[in-house]
Design a protein around this motif. Structure first.
Motif, mmCIF file in Angstrom:
data_model
loop_
_atom_site.group_PDB
_atom_site.id
_atom_site.type_symbol
_atom_site.label_atom_id
_atom_site.label_comp_id
_atom_site.label_asym_id
_atom_site.label_seq_id
_atom_site.Cartn_x
_atom_site.Cartn_y
_atom_site.Cartn_z
ATOM 1 N N UNK A 124 0.830 -1.213 0.000
ATOM 2 C CA UNK A 124 0.000 0.000 0.000
ATOM 3 C C UNK A 124 0.862 1.260 0.000
ATOM 4 N N UNK A 125 0.278 2.317 -0.528
ATOM 5 C CA UNK A 125 1.000 3.578 -0.627
ATOM 6 C C UNK A 125 0.343 4.662 0.237
ATOM 7 N N UNK A 126 -0.662 5.303 -0.289
ATOM 8 C CA UNK A 126 -1.262 6.446 0.390
ATOM 9 C C UNK A 126 -2.420 6.002 1.276
ATOM 10 N N UNK A 127 -2.116 5.771 2.537
ATOM 11 C CA UNK A 127 -3.206 5.398 3.441
ATOM 12 C C UNK A 127 -2.903 5.828 4.862
ATOM 13 N N UNK A 128 -3.956 5.880 5.649
ATOM 14 C CA UNK A 128 -3.854 6.182 7.075
ATOM 15 C C UNK A 128 -4.181 4.914 7.842
ATOM 16 N N UNK A 129 -3.358 4.573 8.802
ATOM 17 C CA UNK A 129 -3.570 3.391 9.645
ATOM 18 C C UNK A 129 -4.109 3.901 10.981
ATOM 19 N N UNK A 130 -5.362 3.594 11.275
ATOM 20 C CA UNK A 130 -6.065 4.175 12.418
ATOM 21 C C UNK A 130 -6.403 3.114 13.459
ATOM 22 N N UNK A 131 -6.341 3.509 14.716
ATOM 23 C CA UNK A 131 -6.821 2.655 15.801
ATOM 24 C C UNK A 131 -7.609 3.518 16.777
ATOM 25 N N UNK A 132 -8.760 3.027 17.278
ATOM 26 C CA UNK A 132 -9.593 3.846 18.167
ATOM 27 C C UNK A 132 -9.100 3.856 19.610
ATOM 28 N N UNK A 133 -7.797 3.938 19.798
ATOM 29 C CA UNK A 133 -7.181 4.033 21.119
ATOM 30 C C UNK A 133 -5.828 4.710 20.950
ATOM 31 N N UNK A 183 4.474 -1.109 11.045
ATOM 32 C CA UNK A 183 5.093 -0.352 9.951
ATOM 33 C C UNK A 183 6.581 -0.669 9.851
ATOM 34 N N UNK A 184 7.258 -0.712 10.982
ATOM 35 C CA UNK A 184 8.698 -0.996 10.973
ATOM 36 C C UNK A 184 8.995 -2.384 10.421
ATOM 37 N N UNK A 185 8.124 -3.334 10.708
ATOM 38 C CA UNK A 185 8.366 -4.723 10.304
ATOM 39 C C UNK A 185 8.048 -4.955 8.831
ATOM 40 N N UNK A 186 6.920 -4.390 8.358
ATOM 41 C CA UNK A 186 6.413 -4.787 7.045
ATOM 42 C C UNK A 186 6.503 -3.730 5.945
ATOM 43 N N UNK A 187 6.428 -2.471 6.267
ATOM 44 C CA UNK A 187 6.225 -1.451 5.238
ATOM 45 C C UNK A 187 7.461 -1.222 4.373
ATOM 46 N N UNK A 188 7.202 -0.881 3.112
ATOM 47 C CA UNK A 188 8.267 -0.467 2.204
ATOM 48 C C UNK A 188 8.305 1.052 2.075
ATOM 49 N N UNK A 189 7.182 1.688 2.434
ATOM 50 C CA UNK A 189 7.088 3.146 2.374
ATOM 51 C C UNK A 189 6.458 3.656 3.670
ATOM 52 N N UNK A 190 6.794 4.876 4.027
ATOM 53 C CA UNK A 190 6.187 5.470 5.207
ATOM 54 C C UNK A 190 4.701 5.733 4.972
ATOM 55 N N UNK A 191 3.930 5.546 5.995
ATOM 56 C CA UNK A 191 2.531 5.965 6.031
ATOM 57 C C UNK A 191 2.244 6.408 7.457
#
Length: 550
Positions: A89-98, A108-116
């Motif tokens: 994924x590229x342009x997205x927001x990762x949200x949690x209700x806490x 993100x540190x483990x899996x992502x190839x790009x910052x989000x």
């Protein structure tokens, strides 16, 4: 393409809507998701579901959410699919209700190839354990300047800032180490749908609810909880004073009977005070009854004194129904009620006497009920002022109508979901754009990443390696022939049958092979299957005697 994703723990959805319907965080989260899909403009909304299938079904079949899950932009995924999604994924927001955004940062540190950007939500933060288990971890995690925690009130954000200062000071004083919170703190409110709370027929609602038609009705609506909402005994004393000067008033106490016998104790107190005949209780009312109560009432009152109170959903509901609000000048209420315009804010008082509550965090092992009860009993809502403000509204119908009109207008302008949701997505757009300007550094494991093998590899008798030779067994040959696993395959897609069959096929042809050679063979077939995944499947096959050591 702008994408919203969240991880929904459906094990927390065991309760029915009726069971949890009046607990603020549940109401807020459900409403938020529902209206995010309704009013949001993002291209897709992904819900990664974690939990048993039965609970997943409850989430997907929720009466409140079904209509919105039919939206083509909504994607329901299993949480096990999240790693590959985060990689691509590229342009997205990762949200949690806490506020636990350190967990999202780790993913993100483990899996992502790009910052989000990762983004959390603060409801209530007055729990002692949060200092260590949430805010400390946020401060030492790999958060970035484009990540954010959203506070639903301005006072709650100020409390978070103070907690960060406290943690930073304590860490330095005890370990001579310097840490800081590197992400953002933003303020955005909760909301509601104003059309759901249009003022109904006053007399009709009273007759349906069995309330007196000719009297001025004062409504309290909220949890019956002395520790997590409000001590209502002082309100009874105030009502007795009011009743002695004006017999034409009636008090309604309504809400979820959250704390055992508290409502029963209030009834007994009302009886002891000789005012019970002018009070009616509505325990665990339905949504329809709630709307009727707002329609039947003239004044809304909420003397909240709990640190757990963070916003005031019922306050904006009552205001949306056109009721003037008399509330304690406390936390989120301060943002909502405009003094002498939409109602009155009653002064509150406190003194530094929190040692008992602070120590109960350790004495009672984070028993938040004990902590909040202790703290709440040291907070005073000025009942003299409350009586004064209620008296004024009781006497002046014109003021009730004026404040009620102003209240309804304020909610429609600032708290309707149609206004609030675009503010959230505007913030997320900003965060996404800022994240794109940063390049993700080489992968590194986050702090506190569990390294089980490193910590426990002295437990087994032997550690296998690339030189270890493995052969197929008769049971393995039979499995390859029948392609039937019976009940040996564990849940959660831990074992993929296609990988098992490929490994068995290779071993049947080679009779035996080293783990290193098996890896080379599998890599030729697919670069997407890691050597670790191959090793995991081989160990499971060895465990079930489909293969054996040579």
């Amino acid at each position: 393409m702008r994408i919203f994703i969240t991880r929904q723990f459906v094990n927390d959805l065991k309760e029915s809507s009726a069971d949890r319907g009046l607990f603020g965080a549940w109401v807020a989260t459900n409403d938020f998701y529902r209206n995010l899909i309704r009013f949001g403009k993002f291209d897709e909304y992904h819900f990664f579901i974690l939990g048993k299938n039965s609970h997943t079904g409850k989430f997907l079949n929720s009466k409140e959410l079904i209509p919105y899950f039919k939206d083509k932009r909504v994607k329901i995924r299993k949480v096990i699919q999240m790693p590959s999604f985060l990689e691509e994924a590229r342009e997205f927001i990762f949200f949690t209700p806490n506020p636990e955004i350190f967990n999202l940062s780790r993913l993100r540190s483990i899996y992502a190839k790009n910052y989000f950007p990762v983004c959390g939500w603060i409801h209530s933060i007055s729990y002692g354990y949060l200092l260590e288990q949430v805010f400390f971890k946020n401060m030492i995690s790999d958060l970035q300047p484009f990540d954010s925690i959203i506070g639903i009130s301005k006072p709650i954000l100020e409390s978070v800032k103070r907690m960060h200062r406290l943690i930073r000071r304590d860490v330095f004083n005890t370990m001579s180490a310097t840490i800081s919170y590197r992400a953002r703190l933003d303020h955005l409110p909760l909301g509601l749908n104003s059309e759901d709370f249009i003022k109904g027929d006053n007399n009709k609602s009273r007759r349906e609810l069995g309330l007196p038609v000719g009297k001025i009705i004062i409504l309290y609506f909220g949890r019956f909880s002395v520790s997590d909402k409000a001590d209502l005994f002082p309100l009874l004393f105030a009502f007795k004073r009011l009743l002695s000067k004006n017999k034409n008033i009636f008090l309604v106490l309504a809400g979820k009977n959250f704390q055992g016998n508290y409502a029963a104790r209030l009834k007994k107190a009302g009886n002891d005070l000789g005012i019970l005949h002018n009070i009616k209780f509505f325990l665990n009312p339905s949504q329809k009854e709630k709307n009727s109560l707002y329609a039947a009432s003239d004044i809304f009152v909420s003397p909240s004194d709990s640190l757990q109170e963070s916003f005031g959903l019922t306050v904006i509901e009552a205001m949306a129904a056109g009721l003037p609000a008399v509330v304690s000048d406390w936390d989120g209420y301060r943002d909502i009620v405009m003094h002498n315009k939409t109602g009155f804010r009653v002064p509150t008082y406190w003194f530094k006497c929190d040692r008992r509550a602070s120590e109960s965090t350790y004495l009672f092992q984070n028993n938040i009920q004990v902590e909040h009860l202790s703290l709440g009993q040291s907070v005073c809502v000025d009942m003299k002022k409350m009586i004064e403000y209620l008296s004024l509204l009781i006497k002046r119908k014109d003021l009730r109508l004026k404040f009620g009109h102003n209240a309804r207008e304020r909610v429609h302008k600032y708290y309707d979901w149609s206004v609030v949701i675009p503010q959230y997505e505007a913030l997320w757009d900003t965060l996404i754009d800022r994240a794109k300007a940063h390049k993700l550094p080489p992968k590194k494991m986050p702090i506190f990443y569990p390294r089980y093998f490193e910590c426990f590899n002295h437990y087994p008798s032997r550690i296998l390696n690339k030189q270890t030779k493995i052969a197929i067994t008769e049971e393995g040959a039979q499995l390859l022939k029948t392609r039937r696993f019976l009940s040996t395959v564990p849940p959660l897609n831990l074992i993929l049958p296609q990988i098992v069959f490929l490994l068995l096929f290779y071993l049947r042809e080679k009779e035996k092979s080293s783990i290193g050679k098996i890896n080379e063979y599998m890599n030729k077939l697919s670069k997407e299957i890691s050597s670790e995944e191959i090793g995991y499947h081989l160990m499971w096959m060895l465990k079930n005697y489909f293969v054996k050591l040579e």
